[in-house]
Design an enzyme around this catalytic site. Structure first.
Site, PDB file in Angstrom:
ATOM      1  N   SER A 299       0.841  -1.195   0.000  1.00  0.00           N
ATOM      2  CA  SER A 299       0.000   0.000   0.000  1.00  0.00           C
ATOM      3  C   SER A 299       0.871   1.238   0.000  1.00  0.00           C
ATOM      4  O   SER A 299       2.030   1.198   0.429  1.00  0.00           O
ATOM      5  CB  SER A 299      -0.910   0.008   1.238  1.00  0.00           C
ATOM      6  OG  SER A 299      -0.166   0.281   2.417  1.00  0.00           O
ATOM      7  N   ASP A 300       0.330   2.359  -0.490  1.00  0.00           N
ATOM      8  CA  ASP A 300       1.000   3.624  -0.224  1.00  0.00           C
ATOM      9  C   ASP A 300       0.750   3.961   1.242  1.00  0.00           C
ATOM     10  O   ASP A 300      -0.041   3.295   1.927  1.00  0.00           O
ATOM     11  CB  ASP A 300       0.480   4.723  -1.158  1.00  0.00           C
ATOM     12  CG  ASP A 300       1.508   5.822  -1.378  1.00  0.00           C
ATOM     13  OD1 ASP A 300       2.415   5.975  -0.531  1.00  0.00           O
ATOM     14  OD2 ASP A 300       1.417   6.525  -2.393  1.00  0.00           O
ATOM     15  N   TYR A 301       1.408   4.977   1.728  1.00  0.00           N
ATOM     16  CA  TYR A 301       1.435   5.281   3.161  1.00  0.00           C
ATOM     17  C   TYR A 301       0.015   5.317   3.746  1.00  0.00           C
ATOM     18  O   TYR A 301      -0.754   6.235   3.497  1.00  0.00           O
ATOM     19  CB  TYR A 301       2.123   6.623   3.366  1.00  0.00           C
ATOM     20  CG  TYR A 301       2.606   6.899   4.769  1.00  0.00           C
ATOM     21  CD1 TYR A 301       3.921   6.643   5.125  1.00  0.00           C
ATOM     22  CD2 TYR A 301       1.753   7.416   5.726  1.00  0.00           C
ATOM     23  CE1 TYR A 301       4.381   6.919   6.400  1.00  0.00           C
ATOM     24  CE2 TYR A 301       2.201   7.692   7.008  1.00  0.00           C
ATOM     25  CZ  TYR A 301       3.518   7.440   7.343  1.00  0.00           C
ATOM     26  OH  TYR A 301       3.959   7.708   8.614  1.00  0.00           O
ATOM     27  N   GLU A 302      -0.326   4.250   4.493  1.00  0.00           N
ATOM     28  CA  GLU A 302      -1.617   4.107   5.173  1.00  0.00           C
ATOM     29  C   GLU A 302      -2.814   4.109   4.214  1.00  0.00           C
ATOM     30  O   GLU A 302      -3.948   4.349   4.637  1.00  0.00           O
ATOM     31  CB  GLU A 302      -1.811   5.186   6.240  1.00  0.00           C
ATOM     32  CG  GLU A 302      -0.818   5.096   7.389  1.00  0.00           C
ATOM     33  CD  GLU A 302      -1.204   5.942   8.590  1.00  0.00           C
ATOM     34  OE1 GLU A 302      -1.994   6.903   8.413  1.00  0.00           O
ATOM     35  OE2 GLU A 302      -0.741   5.634   9.689  1.00  0.00           O
TER      36      GLU A 302
END
Length: 756
Positions: A299-302
């Site tokens: 995933s991208d950040y969160e």
């Protein structure tokens, strides 16, 4: 691999020509392990607890404070991370560049954790770690896959001394709206160019042997269509057709995977209401089903947590279920997978087979990196000094800087400047600046080693040169008396050189803007200096295509210099004073106004096209401006004029599946050798789905000596005439095609061929 030229040359008529097809794609470096290794993974998987499996799917930032107090011991965050590693609670960490600390964590993982599974260490290394190369958009202006390969390879070599195994790069989003701040991270508006430069970067990062000390796992991002966010606003929604998705935004990812990339990052945006991190059609049907991608998705950040804010998931547990079920294997930073996977599996809400498949992919990627065989690879404490900022890297950074520069205008051949006989006033906030040389995503760069324009000019012209340097304003604010000082300096000199444009903070993530012009206080500086009547060169610092206005357009010379990195000053002076001629080409269109955005050369025709500027009534146009770009995609001048003869074909009909030879003669009527980038474009006149007015299909680099002519030749292959159909099949329609060999996306003398 040594930092030597990797390009293959074709010698034609005494000129060196770079053909993209000559750069091979080697998949062997990144193949997933064979049957024997898979048995090892399955054995390991059977012994893992559900908590350990959740850990292998959870990635976190590393502690920044790693020094250990001899009395109190490690800082609390370090103790927390050490305990997490001991319990097998993480796939690895990102954000630290301290090889000694990372080695200590690896020691805990392989000597103290129950299953001895090694960690993977990652970083946002986008265009260099300590030695900073031009931002990817700037480097894309070189139109040179070989250069992109070599800077990526050098970046991997340097970062290997800092303990890293995995880069969150390259960014392969096709970006057609210059308001979007992240345009600077990619390779521009054309899918063909983005695809080829992305392949080169993947191969450079991963190297010939992914298990080697300097083999870095590439992570193309952001999957998918992040460059199409509405209004150019970061994190915004995307509304596009399946045809546009498959024809424009997915090809660069497929190219990166074909080059061997074994990881990919999901994007923040949704597509038609389905966020990418929870989009099973993207992450499973297309990625794993159609493309047979064997690697992992992070995933991208969160972004898996953000499924809740999107309104796609009801709570954290729902977000975990939907992200994992869609095919997002690894959670970045949120901790939701560690927190909820065990209970969700025990309750039966999350099938264990989904978790196992994600863990299986993670373990196989770790195998491909050689971490089970050599968990301490890239973690030798003494390697940093050997690979950091080597002379070869510095020389490459200078080469990349000058090859990224695009000469937009050169009225009266003001450039190159003479090294003697003239006086120069260098004016602007970036003349002596080191803070903004790198641009976005270069926090680890060594700003102490930046070569400024002032330093380079002084060393180039030597003692006794008649030069002055005036700051006049800061990147973001005017200075009292600054404009008056600039006017005085320009008036006293023969030639004024202005260095203006965007600050580093106005380009990159979370830096979308409705204004893509030079900041107002800097524009006022430009107006004042040009008004002195002195011949003026405008050097632009920027991470996007700019809409230039006012007296800036009246300057005799305009030069796009992007964010050039560690060797900014030398790169510019190499071009400015003629030691090298400019060879860059625009990877994005410069619009006349921000109101034209999104603006890109390869748009589809309308039913009411404006075929010439005099047609103003009931045509597809704005009231205020024509449809032409200020400077089009592919544009770039040299120091010798090159004329293009008519495009010639070896036949006027071609059968489906056949090939077509396309030629044109280029003539250098100037007084010095010119490095030219010939561009091959096509247009399908009549198709089942209307096709762009032009589409780039190949490029060729050629050096043409003064007074000489050179014939460039391309081979159009069956796939080059194909397009995506409504059923998503990629095939060519029979009919007429227009073909150009041209210096940019708007010029050239076309020829036509009929496909039967």
């Amino acid at each position: 691999m040594p930092l030597t030229l990797q390009r293959r040359h074709l010698l034609m008529h005494g000129a060196a020509t770079l053909v993209l097809a000559a750069i091979p794609v080697d998949l062997s470096a990144a193949r997933i392990s064979e049957a024997a290794d898979r048995r090892f993974v399955e054995s390991l998987l059977r012994r893992m607890t559900i908590d350990e499996k959740a850990g292998q799917l959870s990635l976190f930032t590393a502690p920044f404070a790693t020094e250990v107090n001899p009395v109190t011991g490690p800082p609390p965050r370090v103790k927390e991370v050490q305990a997490m590693v001991r319990a097998g609670g993480a796939i690895g960490f990102f954000g630290s560049h301290d090889p000694a600390f990372l080695r200590s964590l690896q020691k805990i993982a392989v000597e103290e954790s129950r299953l001895r599974i090694p960690l993977i260490f990652a970083g946002d290394v986008i265009h260099g770690l300590r030695t900073i190369y031009p931002t990817p958009l700037g480097e894309a202006a070189s139109f040179d896959p070989d250069l992109c390969y070599r800077t990526a390879r050098a970046t991997a070599q340097e970062a290997s001394g800092f303990g890293l195994h995995w880069f969150f790069a390259p960014m392969v989003d096709v970006a057609r709206d210059q308001r979007w701040g992240r345009v600077t991270e990619g390779a521009g508006e054309d899918p063909w160019l983005v695809s080829h430069l992305s392949q080169a970067r993947v191969r450079g990062f991963q190297g010939p042997d992914l298990k080697a000390e300097d083999g870095m796992l590439a992570c193309p991002k952001h999957f998918a269509a992040y460059g199409a966010v509405e209004g150019g606003m970061d994190y915004n929604s995307v509304e596009i057709s399946d045809v546009a998705l498959h024809q424009v935004h997915l090809p660069p990812f497929k190219a990166a995977f074909d080059a061997g990339a074994l990881s990919v990052m999901s994007s923040f945006n949704d597509i038609g209401g389905v966020p990418s991190t929870g989009n099973r059609h993207l992450l499973t049907d297309i990625l794993r089903g159609q493309w047979k991608f064997p690697g992992l998705v992070v995933s991208d950040y969160e972004s898996e947590k953000e499924l809740i804010a999107h309104g796609f998931a009801g709570d954290e547990e729902d977000a975990v279920i939907k992200a994992l079920t869609a095919g997002c294997d690894v959670s970045m930073q949120s901790g939701l997978y560690n927190k909820h996977i065990p209970a969700l599996v025990r309750s039966g809400r999350l099938p264990i087979r989904i978790v196992d498949e994600a863990v299986r992919r993670v373990l196989r990627v770790k195998q491909a990196l050689g971490l089970f065989e050599n968990p301490y690879r890239s973690l030798s404490p003494d390697r940093r000094a050997q690979v950091e900022g080597t002379p070869a890297m510095i020389a490459l950074a200078r080469e990349a800087a000058r090859k990224s520069i695009v000469l937009l205008k050169n009225e009266g051949d003001l450039l190159p400047l003479s090294k003697s006989g003239k006086s120069f006033a260098f004016i602007g906030p970036y003349v002596s600046d080191t803070v903004h040389a790198f641009g976005a995503w270069a926090a680890t760069g060594d700003s102490r080693k930046v070569v400024t324009l002032e330093e380079s000019v002084r060393s180039t012209l030597g003692a006794g040169a008649r030069i002055s340097f005036t700051k006049a304003c800061t990147p973001t604010q005017p200075i009292d008396g600054g404009i008056d000082a600039a006017i005085a300096a320009a008036t006293a000199a023969d030639i004024a050189v202005l260095f203006v444009g965007e600050s580093a903070t106005r380009s990159g993530e979370a830096a979308s803007t409705v204004s893509i012009t030079i900041p107002p206080h800097q524009q006022a500086l430009v107006e004042a200096v040009v008004a002195t009547g002195k011949p003026t060169v405008v050097l632009l610092k920027h991470g996007r295509g700019l809409a230039l206005t006012g007296e800036c357009l009246n300057a005799q010379a305009i030069v796009a210099t992007w964010f050039l990195g560690s060797q900014t000053g030398h790169g510019i002076t190499d071009i400015l004073f003629g030691d090298h001629a400019p060879q860059g080409r625009l990877p994005v269109s410069f619009p006349q106004s921000a109101g034209q955005q999104p603006y890109y050369y390869n748009h589809r025709p309308t039913g009411r096209p404006q075929t010439n500027p005099s047609q103003k009534s009931h045509k597809a146009r704005y009231l205020e401006v024509s449809n032409e770009a200020l400077f089009p995609f592919g544009h770039g001048l040299g120091y010798s004029p090159i004329s293009y003869g008519p495009t010639q074909l070896d036949r006027d009909t071609v059968r489906k599946g056949g090939t077509l030879l396309v030629r044109a003669t280029l003539t250098n009527s100037g007084k010095r050798t010119q490095h030219e980038v010939a561009q091959l474009y096509i247009h399908d006149r009549v198709a089942s789905i209307t096709q762009p007015v032009r589409v780039l299909r190949n490029i060729q680099h050629v050096d043409i000596e003064a007074g000489q002519s050179h014939m460039v030749e391309f081979e159009l292959r069956p796939g080059d005439l194909a397009h995506i159909h409504e059923d998503l099949a990629n095939e060519a329609d029979a009919g007429w095609f227009d073909i150009w060999i041209a210096p940019d996306a708007t010029r050239g003398i076309s020829a036509s061929v009929r496909l039967i």
